[in-house]
Design an enzyme around this catalytic site. Structure first.
Site, PDB file in Angstrom:
ATOM      1  N   GLU A   1      18.414  23.929   3.140  1.00 36.53           N
ATOM      2  CA  GLU A   1      19.007  24.745   4.264  1.00 36.53           C
ATOM      3  C   GLU A   1      18.872  24.317   5.364  1.00 36.53           C
ATOM      4  O   GLU A   1      18.081  23.071   6.117  1.00 36.53           O
ATOM      5  CB  GLU A   1      18.013  25.781   4.051  1.00 36.53           C
ATOM      6  CG  GLU A   1      18.758  27.050   2.499  1.00 36.53           C
ATOM      7  CD  GLU A   1      18.397  28.010   3.063  1.00 36.53           C
ATOM      8  OE1 GLU A   1      16.800  28.517   3.356  1.00 36.53           O
ATOM      9  OE2 GLU A   1      18.203  28.813   1.235  1.00 36.53           O
TER      10      GLU A   1
ATOM     11  N   LEU B   1      22.118  29.784   0.871  1.00 33.62           N
ATOM     12  CA  LEU B   1      21.161  30.714   0.203  1.00 33.62           C
ATOM     13  C   LEU B   1      21.222  30.654  -0.250  1.00 33.62           C
ATOM     14  O   LEU B   1      20.853  32.182  -0.832  1.00 33.62           O
ATOM     15  CB  LEU B   1      20.729  31.318   1.877  1.00 33.62           C
ATOM     16  CG  LEU B   1      20.800  31.455   3.311  1.00 33.62           C
ATOM     17  CD1 LEU B   1      20.148  32.355   4.142  1.00 33.62           C
ATOM     18  CD2 LEU B   1      20.807  29.725   3.757  1.00 33.62           C
ATOM     19  N   SER B   2      20.048  29.986  -1.630  1.00 29.29           N
ATOM     20  CA  SER B   2      20.187  30.447  -2.759  1.00 29.29           C
ATOM     21  C   SER B   2      19.043  29.285  -3.413  1.00 29.29           C
ATOM     22  O   SER B   2      19.143  28.616  -4.587  1.00 29.29           O
ATOM     23  CB  SER B   2      20.927  29.590  -4.083  1.00 29.29           C
ATOM     24  OG  SER B   2      22.288  30.149  -3.480  1.00 29.29           O
ATOM     25  N   GLU B   3      18.215  29.695  -3.093  1.00 29.10           N
ATOM     26  CA  GLU B   3      16.770  29.112  -3.379  1.00 29.10           C
ATOM     27  C   GLU B   3      16.720  29.511  -5.202  1.00 29.10           C
ATOM     28  O   GLU B   3      16.035  27.814  -5.393  1.00 29.10           O
ATOM     29  CB  GLU B   3      15.492  29.731  -2.513  1.00 29.10           C
ATOM     30  CG  GLU B   3      15.561  29.418  -1.123  1.00 29.10           C
ATOM     31  CD  GLU B   3      16.092  30.901  -0.706  1.00 29.10           C
ATOM     32  OE1 GLU B   3      16.777  31.520  -1.132  1.00 29.10           O
ATOM     33  OE2 GLU B   3      16.563  31.070   0.804  1.00 29.10           O
TER      34      GLU B   3
ATOM     35  N   GLN C   1      12.805  26.199   4.136  1.00 28.22           N
ATOM     36  CA  GLN C   1      11.706  26.108   5.037  1.00 28.22           C
ATOM     37  C   GLN C   1      10.839  26.981   5.598  1.00 28.22           C
ATOM     38  O   GLN C   1      10.177  26.993   7.295  1.00 28.22           O
ATOM     39  CB  GLN C   1      13.380  27.218   6.224  1.00 28.22           C
ATOM     40  CG  GLN C   1      14.549  26.330   6.001  1.00 28.22           C
ATOM     41  CD  GLN C   1      15.802  26.760   7.106  1.00 28.22           C
ATOM     42  OE1 GLN C   1      16.008  28.429   6.536  1.00 28.22           O
ATOM     43  NE2 GLN C   1      16.640  26.534   7.044  1.00 28.22           N
TER      44      GLN C   1
ATOM     45  N   PHE D   1       7.715  32.139  -2.808  1.00 27.27           N
ATOM     46  CA  PHE D   1       7.382  33.292  -3.899  1.00 27.27           C
ATOM     47  C   PHE D   1       8.876  33.851  -4.211  1.00 27.27           C
ATOM     48  O   PHE D   1       8.346  34.088  -5.587  1.00 27.27           O
ATOM     49  CB  PHE D   1       6.853  34.445  -2.548  1.00 27.27           C
ATOM     50  CG  PHE D   1       5.388  34.559  -2.404  1.00 27.27           C
ATOM     51  CD1 PHE D   1       4.522  33.749  -2.565  1.00 27.27           C
ATOM     52  CD2 PHE D   1       5.440  35.080  -0.802  1.00 27.27           C
ATOM     53  CE1 PHE D   1       3.188  33.783  -1.840  1.00 27.27           C
ATOM     54  CE2 PHE D   1       4.534  34.690  -0.154  1.00 27.27           C
ATOM     55  CZ  PHE D   1       2.939  34.399  -0.639  1.00 27.27           C
TER      56      PHE D   1
ATOM     57  N   HIS E   1       6.818  35.234   6.943  1.00 29.13           N
ATOM     58  CA  HIS E   1       6.685  33.765   7.038  1.00 29.13           C
ATOM     59  C   HIS E   1       4.943  33.162   6.803  1.00 29.13           C
ATOM     60  O   HIS E   1       5.673  32.268   7.757  1.00 29.13           O
ATOM     61  CB  HIS E   1       7.930  34.137   8.690  1.00 29.13           C
ATOM     62  CG  HIS E   1       8.695  34.104   7.979  1.00 29.13           C
ATOM     63  ND1 HIS E   1       9.603  34.418   7.190  1.00 29.13           N
ATOM     64  CD2 HIS E   1      10.481  33.206   8.431  1.00 29.13           C
ATOM     65  CE1 HIS E   1      11.090  34.224   6.752  1.00 29.13           C
ATOM     66  NE2 HIS E   1      11.267  33.278   8.245  1.00 29.13           N
TER      67      HIS E   1
END
Ligand SMILES: Cc1ncc(C[n+]2csc(CCOP(=O)(O)OP(=O)(O)O)c2C)c(N)n1
Ligand SMILES: [Mg+2]
Lengths: 323, 315
Positions: free
Chosen positions: A28, A55-57, A79, A85, A127
């Site tokens: 990303e 945003l499609s991890e 990022q 997870f 984060h």
């Protein structure tokens, strides 16, 4: 030449891409290099090899597995550490399992890089995790480099390795700068630790940004006549058991400092391995995050749950006193 | 209502401008995702809700939290990590929550909250209440599988939830056109969810669209999806003030400012009334700053307080 840790990772990516056309990057905001990890690589290698993803991890992590099965060597930038997870299924249950489950018909050489793992000042609960122990637990090759040279060398080796490898680049290490001749940058083998500072009274095992803390504590304690050996395993899994036991044979005392939660964390594993193989003059200690740690936002609280120099000094004194 | 909507967008704008100053001065550690430019969405959606309704919010959440009626002093104190903060300084900008106001929390994981709101709305209805949930998310979240899965659950089980997509054109630096195949509303319609595109710069239009969705939801007809087209006037995150990423032109940003929600709604309020609202907002924010700056820092010894809801079994 001064080389920063982050720049060393960037150089490793550039060199790996130049060496092998199968290497490409996914992530990303990597075209504008929001984290600086991929700075300059779009211009050098073009958009086919530097892919900005939506945003499609979960999808792009399995996409990388698919590309790897078809002969490519994808490198994914995440990022933030907690994205691991989100894609744990895709790494632990897919990428990691293909080789065995197919009876060795395929390989999955994907590298996952987190530039800025662990606490980032002010980024709070979701984060600030440092889940390298989780990947060690499931048996995914995992490295946490401490220096610019190792950041370079371990990332290059991770990309060349034929299995999935997770590379944690702790936010506390990204800014480290060392005076280096670029010609001396070489691949660093996975699974081989290093003695960051020799000593004779106690072995301190430290990883990533905590190596700096261990070294400065060692400096400080040398002033009061305590000789600390700092052993940096560099790779969390597979652990350099020989390097560890060689050091412990000399010092017979052990403290591990580890930015994982305590229960079932990396420090617990080091203590277990050492207990199985070594004799001690005093019970070993570990300095870790507390069990179940969720990093609170307020700065002093965030710091309070991270392992630090003061805790390390206390633990070193404790193992020395008990002998 | 005209005046109230103006007050909300103005309050959010000035709160964010002051918060950015506090990031610069170091009182807010780590930075924020400013909501500047998108105020009409939060204002319009929250004005359509009842006090008993619930919302979930995002990493860019201050506007939602303020529009829902949270105390600006306690939100600011949260951003400063103080004990009087909404979350007692434990959550910070990306986790602000006020359960007393039905704010189930901002969330730092893109796309995560849509299914949380869906579950909450379902449970309220199951327990005989007519609560509606509104869940905010960005255009970037439209590509997260977990959000699309939430659409399916909500539609299947006719859950009283309003999906509010704030399409501000970018996910960090990724333009929506490079990220979303098909259309945003088309995705919701594929699940049988009525979906509308709304002018997200105009709080009254957002309010009207939300109000009809809320009516449908309360009548047991299930979810509604709103794509609110908007524009982020400031940085993705305050870190961008230092790095100057070049993913959009200054012309584009000025074009965005030409449809400023504060001006659009402000033009509907008489000049004297507008001035009075502005003065009241400034006084409120002065007091909020004083209160937040004067609030105690939490005690590091209590760093893991609240970790478990049933701490008895812990050693
Ligand atoms: C699952 C996940 N992926 C990536 C991130 C990092 N990140 C935070 S905000 C953001 C962009 C979100 O874009 P959008 O949903 O459009 O919301 P906006 O920021 O535009 O309000 C990204 C990539 C994250 N927090 N969570
Ligand atoms: Mg967006």
């Amino acid at each position: 030449m001064k080389l920063s840790y982050l720049k060393a990772l960037n150089r490793a990516l550039g060199d790996a891409m130049a060496d092998d056309p199968a290497v490409f990057l996914l992530g990303e905001d990597i075209r504008v290099a929001a984290s600086s990890l991929t700075a300059g690589l779009l211009g050098r290698f073009g958009p086919d090899r530097v892919l900005d993803t939506p945003l499609s991890e979960q999808a792009f992590t399995n996409f990388a597995t698919g590309a790897a099965l078809a002969g490519m060597r994808p490198v994914i930038e995440f990022q933030i550490p907690s994205l691991l997870f989100l894609v744990f299924e895709q790494i632990a249950n897919q990428a990691h399992k293909f080789s065995l489950m197919t009876g060795g018909q395929c390989k999955v050489p994907v590298t996952y890089v987190v530039p800025g793992s662990g606490s980032r000042t002010g980024w709070a609960g979701q984060h600030s995790d440092h889940p390298y122990s989780l990947f060690a637990h499931v048996g995914v090759k995992t490295v946490v480099p401490a220096t610019p040279a190792d950041a370079y060398g371990l990332l290059v080796s991770a990309i060349r390795d034929d299995d999935p490898v997770v590379v944690f680049a702790p936010s506390g290490a990204l800014g480290i700068r060392d005076d280096l001749d670029f010609g001396t940058l070489v691949p660093v083998p996975l699974g081989v630790g290093r003695v960051a500072r020799p000593g004779s009274d106690v072995t301190v095992v430290a990883l990533g940004h905590l190596v700096q803390d261990a070294l400065s504590v060692a400096d400080e304690l040398s002033g009061v006549g305590i000789s600390v050996e700092v052993f940096d395993p560099r790779t969390v899994y597979p652990l350099d058991v020989d390097g560890l036991t060689t050091s412990l044979a000399r010092t017979r005392r052990l403290v591990v400092i580890d930015d994982s939660n305590r229960t079932s964390g990396f420090a617990a594993e080091v203590l277990a391995v050492a207990a199985e193989r070594c004799e001690f003059d005093s019970p070993p200690r570990r300095v870790t995050r507390p069990d179940g740690a969720v990093l609170p936002f307020a700065l002093a609280l965030d710091r309070a749950v991270q392992p630090g120099r003061d805790h390390l000094v206390t633990a070193i004194h404790a193992v020395l006193e008990k002998s | 209502m005209t005046r109230d909507l103006y007050r909300t967008v103005r309050l959010i704008r000035r709160f964010e401008e002051r918060a950015i100053e506090f990031v610069r001065s170091g009182e807010i550690v780590g930075g924020i995702h400013p909501y500047i430019g998108q105020e009409a969405v939060a204002a319009g959606v929250c004005a359509a809700l009842r006090p008993s309704d619930v919302i979930t919010s995002t990493h860019r959440g201050h506007g939602h939290v303020l529009a829902r009626g949270a105390d600006p002093a306690r939100l600011l104190a949260e951003l400063m990590g103080r004990e009087s903060g909404l979350n007692k300084g434990r959550g910070g900008s990306m986790h602000a929550a006020d359960f007393g106001l039905g704010i189930l929390g901002a969330n730092a994981i893109v796309g995560a909250a849509g299914s949380i709101a869906t579950g909450a709305a379902w449970a309220h209805r199951r327990q005989g209440r007519d609560t509606v949930a509104a869940t905010f998310f960005g255009d970037g979240a439209m590509n997260e599988g977990m959000l699309l899965e939430a659409f399916n659950l909500a539609a299947l089980w006719r859950v009283p939830v309003i999906f509010v997509c704030e399409n501000n054109g970018y996910a960090t630096t990724m333009p929506v056109a490079s990220a979303v195949a098909g259309s945003i509303t088309g995705r919701a319609r594929a699940f049988g969810i009525p979906a509308f595109t709304v002018d997200g710069q105009d709080p009254e239009k957002v309010l009207a669209a939300t109000a009809s969705g809320v009516d449908r939801a309360r009548a047991g007809k299930g979810p509604t999806f709103l794509e609110c087209t908007t524009y982020r006037f400031d940085a993705h995150h305050t870190f961008e003030h230092r790095t100057r990423l070049t993913y959009r032109s200054t012309e584009e940003v000025s074009a965005g400012w030409s449809r400023d929600p504060v001006e659009i709604q402000g033009a509907r309020v008489a000049a004297a009334e507008r001035a009075a609202v502005d003065a009241e907002v400034e006084a409120l924010l002065d007091a909020a700053a004083g209160s937040a700056l004067g609030s105690a820092h939490p005690d590091p010894a209590a760093a893991l307080e609240y970790l478990y809801a049933s701490p008895e079994v812990m050693r």
